[in-house]
Design a protein around this motif. Structure first.
Motif, PDB file in Angstrom:
ATOM      1  N   PHE A 141       1.143  -1.215   0.084  1.00 31.74           N
ATOM      2  CA  PHE A 141       0.019   0.357  -0.271  1.00 31.74           C
ATOM      3  C   PHE A 141       0.711   1.288  -0.078  1.00 31.74           C
ATOM      4  N   ASP A 142       1.896   0.658  -0.423  1.00 31.69           N
ATOM      5  CA  ASP A 142       2.770   1.895  -0.439  1.00 31.69           C
ATOM      6  C   ASP A 142       3.329   2.870   0.853  1.00 31.69           C
ATOM      7  N   GLY A 143       3.403   2.594   1.341  1.00 32.17           N
ATOM      8  CA  GLY A 143       3.856   2.786   3.119  1.00 32.17           C
ATOM      9  C   GLY A 143       5.028   2.384   3.137  1.00 32.17           C
ATOM     10  N   VAL A 144       5.450   3.401   4.277  1.00 31.93           N
ATOM     11  CA  VAL A 144       7.665   3.051   4.729  1.00 31.93           C
ATOM     12  C   VAL A 144       7.486   2.355   5.769  1.00 31.93           C
ATOM     13  N   LEU A 145       8.023   1.372   6.205  1.00 34.99           N
ATOM     14  CA  LEU A 145       8.503   0.860   6.599  1.00 34.99           C
ATOM     15  C   LEU A 145       9.560   1.120   7.989  1.00 34.99           C
ATOM     16  N   VAL A 146       9.692   1.729   9.367  1.00 36.51           N
ATOM     17  CA  VAL A 146      10.239   2.214  10.146  1.00 36.51           C
ATOM     18  C   VAL A 146      10.377   1.236  10.556  1.00 36.51           C
ATOM     19  N   ASP A 147      12.319   0.430  10.426  1.00 35.73           N
ATOM     20  CA  ASP A 147      12.953  -0.026  12.051  1.00 35.73           C
ATOM     21  C   ASP A 147      13.263   0.581  12.850  1.00 35.73           C
ATOM     22  N   VAL A 148      13.016   0.001  14.322  1.00 39.91           N
ATOM     23  CA  VAL A 148      12.944  -0.230  15.273  1.00 39.91           C
ATOM     24  C   VAL A 148      13.542  -1.251  16.058  1.00 39.91           C
ATOM     25  N   PRO A 149      14.866  -1.206  16.188  1.00 39.15           N
ATOM     26  CA  PRO A 149      15.217  -2.415  16.914  1.00 39.15           C
ATOM     27  C   PRO A 149      15.185  -2.321  18.567  1.00 39.15           C
ATOM     28  N   ALA A 150      14.289  -4.043  19.183  1.00 39.86           N
ATOM     29  CA  ALA A 150      14.145  -3.935  20.191  1.00 39.86           C
ATOM     30  C   ALA A 150      15.541  -4.365  20.538  1.00 39.86           C
ATOM     31  N   ARG A 151      16.098  -4.141  22.044  1.00 43.83           N
ATOM     32  CA  ARG A 151      17.221  -4.165  22.579  1.00 43.83           C
ATOM     33  C   ARG A 151      17.737  -5.584  23.343  1.00 43.83           C
ATOM     34  N   PRO A 152      18.894  -6.035  22.911  1.00 42.90           N
ATOM     35  CA  PRO A 152      18.648  -7.485  23.577  1.00 42.90           C
ATOM     36  C   PRO A 152      19.158  -7.127  25.176  1.00 42.90           C
ATOM     37  N   GLU A 153      19.153  -5.718  25.394  1.00 41.46           N
ATOM     38  CA  GLU A 153      19.649  -5.731  27.058  1.00 41.46           C
ATOM     39  C   GLU A 153      18.071  -5.196  27.718  1.00 41.46           C
ATOM     40  N   ASN A 154      17.016  -5.270  26.960  1.00 42.55           N
ATOM     41  CA  ASN A 154      15.788  -5.118  27.404  1.00 42.55           C
ATOM     42  C   ASN A 154      14.865  -6.666  27.428  1.00 42.55           C
ATOM     43  N   GLY A 155      15.252  -7.495  27.175  1.00 38.60           N
ATOM     44  CA  GLY A 155      15.294  -9.038  26.852  1.00 38.60           C
ATOM     45  C   GLY A 155      14.209  -8.249  25.844  1.00 38.60           C
ATOM     46  N   PHE A 156      14.587  -7.861  24.347  1.00 38.33           N
ATOM     47  CA  PHE A 156      13.823  -8.142  22.813  1.00 38.33           C
ATOM     48  C   PHE A 156      12.757  -7.922  23.311  1.00 38.33           C
ATOM     49  N   GLN A 157      12.527  -6.529  24.862  1.00 40.32           N
ATOM     50  CA  GLN A 157      11.030  -5.956  24.756  1.00 40.32           C
ATOM     51  C   GLN A 157      10.936  -4.501  24.259  1.00 40.32           C
ATOM     52  N   PRO A 158      10.119  -3.971  23.688  1.00 43.11           N
ATOM     53  CA  PRO A 158      10.047  -2.608  22.715  1.00 43.11           C
ATOM     54  C   PRO A 158      10.542  -1.950  24.108  1.00 43.11           C
ATOM     55  N   SER A 159      11.269  -0.619  23.347  1.00 44.24           N
ATOM     56  CA  SER A 159      11.286   0.693  23.768  1.00 44.24           C
ATOM     57  C   SER A 159      10.436   1.851  23.447  1.00 44.24           C
ATOM     58  N   ALA A 160       9.925   2.021  25.410  1.00 38.86           N
ATOM     59  CA  ALA A 160       8.679   3.443  24.743  1.00 38.86           C
ATOM     60  C   ALA A 160      10.001   4.359  24.355  1.00 38.86           C
ATOM     61  N   GLY A 161      10.370   4.249  24.383  1.00 36.11           N
ATOM     62  CA  GLY A 161      11.948   6.262  24.067  1.00 36.11           C
ATOM     63  C   GLY A 161      12.243   6.050  22.736  1.00 36.11           C
ATOM     64  N   ASP A 162      12.803   4.801  22.937  1.00 43.04           N
ATOM     65  CA  ASP A 162      13.620   4.686  20.500  1.00 43.04           C
ATOM     66  C   ASP A 162      11.699   4.459  19.938  1.00 43.04           C
ATOM     67  N   LEU A 163      10.750   3.904  20.825  1.00 42.13           N
ATOM     68  CA  LEU A 163       9.855   4.571  20.205  1.00 42.13           C
ATOM     69  C   LEU A 163       9.471   5.995  19.435  1.00 42.13           C
ATOM     70  N   GLU A 164       9.680   6.591  20.660  1.00 43.98           N
ATOM     71  CA  GLU A 164       9.151   8.160  20.597  1.00 43.98           C
ATOM     72  C   GLU A 164      10.175   8.962  19.557  1.00 43.98           C
ATOM     73  N   ARG A 165      10.903   8.495  19.919  1.00 46.65           N
ATOM     74  CA  ARG A 165      12.230   9.087  18.633  1.00 46.65           C
ATOM     75  C   ARG A 165      12.067   8.952  17.853  1.00 46.65           C
ATOM     76  N   ALA A 166      10.837   7.525  17.017  1.00 43.72           N
ATOM     77  CA  ALA A 166      11.018   7.040  15.183  1.00 43.72           C
ATOM     78  C   ALA A 166       9.976   7.652  15.469  1.00 43.72           C
ATOM     79  N   ILE A 167       8.390   8.289  15.842  1.00 44.59           N
ATOM     80  CA  ILE A 167       7.279   8.952  15.287  1.00 44.59           C
ATOM     81  C   ILE A 167       7.459  10.362  14.439  1.00 44.59           C
ATOM     82  N   THR A 168       6.900  10.428  13.660  1.00 46.13           N
ATOM     83  CA  THR A 168       7.273  12.052  12.442  1.00 46.13           C
ATOM     84  C   THR A 168       4.990  11.925  12.793  1.00 46.13           C
ATOM     85  N   GLU A 169       5.488  13.282  12.375  1.00 43.99           N
ATOM     86  CA  GLU A 169       4.166  13.883  11.477  1.00 43.99           C
ATOM     87  C   GLU A 169       3.154  12.596  10.404  1.00 43.99           C
TER      88      GLU A 169
END
Ligand code: PLP
Length: 399
Positions: A141-169
């Motif tokens: 659907f011509d969307g753009v995938l933005v990859d936010v790596p989950a960190r091994p040191e967090n047991g691969f749980q996604p990080s809210a801080g990393d998510l926040e930095r990836a969000i745009t308009e």
């Protein structure tokens, strides 16, 4: 001449499929029983007897014209209502048939959701490692995938801080897959709360709606009493893609749903558009017989005992060899760190011992392999000496 997009796809190929074919070639040479194929995510627990019995009963009891005919593009009302009531009983929600669209598996639900939401150039955030088909679904659907790596040191749980930095308009959606393929990690309520807080706040600040698309084909495959948070209770703009492919071991039958809760922004518009998307993507409606089957087998529990036994045995074998693994809380995958950063080299070297494992790069994350334990228990035990020799090659275990 085929389209440019499809030209790129025919060049890419699927690493998992290639391994599958390699396994078939190996089997011809050394015999099927001597190939330890941990590459595919095909359920190996038998489909419950009640599924077979229900199919027979449905075909005998239903007027054939009704049984095999078209119905509403959203699916049978009575089936959707039965699913809604089951969800309400399990999760304390308040859904009705008007929140559900029957789909061609979770993959169909994901494509319907993304077709409904995306304009070209809209961004969709995905946490790696991830099921690589997401890239295809988003690009459909011509969307753009933005990859936010989950960190091994967090047991691969996604990080809210990393998510926040990836969000745009341009962020339209965030995809999560819980329990996760390929890590086997179950995202906790704490993780979900933190992600929801960021999405809520950033949606408000940017004046946009960011939708959480939750892909849940492994929801019922959890161990040690782990709870998988039900996301509409944490974040109102949630769409849930679900299927019975794994819980009832029937991935070939292609049956699932998309859930659109009333509290989602523009819920009715989204729902109506999603029904149209289901039609015009060419699915038209989910398979009729399978819908009726689900209405009868809704309360059939997933048989996780065999996967649990495999999980424990494989973890013991691999860690006993000195490999470093994430102990999985759900799904049927073990995520193992490779003793070399080159996961492709590791996967290739494993073939020497007739062991097939998927390199992490097939999930956009190098330095790991996925070991699928939806195999017969015997395969794990018989693969153990090969894993030991492989570990010894990297100086991890003595042969
Ligand atoms: N999502 C994930 C994470 C998967 O692993 C799979 C299948 O393996 C799917 C979706 C597709 O599921 P379905 O067979 O229900 O379409």
């Amino acid at each position: 001449m085929i389209s440019r997009k499809m030209t790129a796809m025919t060049r890419g190929g699927s690493a998992i499929r290639a391994l599958f074919e390699e396994g078939a070639r190996m089997a011809e040479k050394v015999g099927r029983e001597n190939v330890y194929d941990f590459s595919l995510g095909n359920p190996n627990v038998p489909t419950p007897e009640s599924v077979k019995d229900s199919i027979i009963a449905i075909t005998e009891e239903t007027d054939p014209l009704e049984l095999h005919g078209y119905m509403s593009n959203a699916g049978y009302g009575f089936v959707r209502e039965a699913i809604a009531q089951d969800l309400n009983a399990r999760f304390g929600t308040n859904f009705s048939e008007n929140n559900l669209i029957m789909t061609v598996g979770a993959a169909g639900a994901m494509n319907v959701a993304l077709k409904t939401l995306l304009n070209p150039g809209d961004e969709v955030i995905v946490f790696s490692p991830y099921f690589l088909e997401y890239g295809n679904y988003i690009s459909n659907f011509d969307g753009v995938l933005v990859d936010v790596p989950a960190r091994p040191e967090n047991g691969f749980q996604p990080s809210a801080g990393d998510l926040e930095r990836a969000i745009t308009e341009r962020t339209k959606a965030v995809v999560i897959d819980n329990p996760n393929n390929p890590t086997g990690v179950v995202y906790t309520a704490e993780t979900i709360r933190a992600l929801a807080e960021v999405m809520e706040r950033r949606s408000r600040e940017l004046g946009t709606a960011i939708y959480l698309v939750s892909d849940e084909p492994y929801r019922e495959l959890v161990y040690d009493g782990a709870q998988v948070p039900f996301l509409t209770k944490y974040y109102r703009n949630t769409l849930v893609a679900y299927s019975w492919s794994k819980s009832l071991s029937m991935p070939g039958e292609r049956i699932g749903y998309l859930l659109v809760p009333d509290e989602a922004e523009e819920a009715r518009t989204i729902y109506n558009a999603a029904v149209i998307a289901n039609r015009i993507l060419g699915y038209v409606n989910a398979p009729a017989l399978q819908q009726r089957l689900i209405a009868r087998c809704l309360r059939e529990p997933a048989d996780v005992a065999a996967y649990d036994k495999n999980r424990r045995a494989l973890y013991d074998v691999l860690t006993g060899c000195g490999f470093d693994c994430v102990y999985p809380g759900g799904a049927y995958y073990m995520w193992m760190r490779t003793p070399t950063p080159d996961d492709q080299e590791f996967s290739d070297r494993a073939k020497k011992y007739n062991i097939l494992v998927v390199p992490g790069r097939a999930f956009n994350c190098t330095g790991y392999v996925r070991v699928a334990y939806c195999v017969s228990h015997d395969v794990i035990l018989r693969a153990a000496p090969g894993f030991k020799k492989l570990a010894a090659e990297y100086g991890l275990a003595k042969e």
